[in-house]
Design a protein around this motif. Structure first.
Motif, mmCIF file in Angstrom:
data_model
loop_
_atom_site.group_PDB
_atom_site.id
_atom_site.type_symbol
_atom_site.label_atom_id
_atom_site.label_comp_id
_atom_site.label_asym_id
_atom_site.label_seq_id
_atom_site.Cartn_x
_atom_site.Cartn_y
_atom_site.Cartn_z
ATOM 1 N N TYR A 2 0.845 -1.195 0.000
ATOM 2 C CA TYR A 2 0.000 0.000 0.000
ATOM 3 C C TYR A 2 0.874 1.236 0.000
ATOM 4 O O TYR A 2 1.914 1.272 0.661
ATOM 5 N N LYS A 3 0.428 2.252 -0.702
ATOM 6 C CA LYS A 3 1.123 3.531 -0.670
ATOM 7 C C LYS A 3 0.463 4.386 0.401
ATOM 8 O O LYS A 3 -0.752 4.502 0.463
ATOM 9 N N ARG A 4 1.264 4.961 1.242
ATOM 10 C CA ARG A 4 0.762 5.780 2.350
ATOM 11 C C ARG A 4 1.139 7.230 2.122
ATOM 12 O O ARG A 4 2.218 7.533 1.630
ATOM 13 N N ASP A 5 0.252 8.139 2.506
ATOM 14 C CA ASP A 5 0.535 9.564 2.472
ATOM 15 C C ASP A 5 0.988 9.994 3.851
ATOM 16 O O ASP A 5 0.309 9.715 4.847
ATOM 17 N N LEU A 6 2.129 10.675 3.919
ATOM 18 C CA LEU A 6 2.628 11.136 5.212
ATOM 19 C C LEU A 6 1.762 12.252 5.768
ATOM 20 O O LEU A 6 1.543 12.353 6.963
#
Length: 129
Positions: free
Chosen positions: A121-125
């Motif tokens: 999964y790509k996570r947004d900081l």
């Protein structure tokens, strides 16, 4: 000496002129109407993205064999982790699929040639709440 006076005066004149602006900042009176549109567009973009996973195959498989397994499922190899694959003697691939994440994971976990599958999964900081 006169040139120095002009250099000092010009920056001051710019500050005075820019500070005397009569325009007020534009205010958006309907911020709540814009937020659902942004969220809806974000959902559409997320649906068009590939489901991604990190797949580790069992010992004895070559990287080429692992790539063929991924392609046979109609998925694509996004990256081959060659150094890790060679040091552990287990091919490790980053793959992508147009299938939903859960369906992709179920298919891959049933394959006896695969040691492990982890979603990527790509996570947004700085995700807004």
């Amino acid at each position: 000496m006169k040139s120095i006076k002009y250099i000092l005066i010009l920056p001051c004149a710019n500050m005075v002129l820019s500070g005397c602006s009569n325009t007020a900042p534009v205010q958006n009176h309907t911020p709540h109407a814009v937020v659902p549109q942004i969220k809806q567009e974000k959902r559409k973009q997320d649906q068009n993205k590939l489901a991604e996973a990190i797949v580790v195959f069992k010992k004895g498989m070559t990287i080429r064999d692992a790539e063929e397994v991924v392609v046979s499922y109609g998925m694509q190899v996004l990256k081959v982790y060659t150094a890790i694959s060679e040091s552990t003697r287990k091919p490790m691939l980053h793959i992508g699929s147009s299938l939903p994440m859960e369906e992709m994971m179920q298919k891959l976990r049933k394959d006896p040639r695969i040691s492990s599958v982890s979603p990527n999964y790509k996570r947004d900081l700085y995700k807004s709440r």
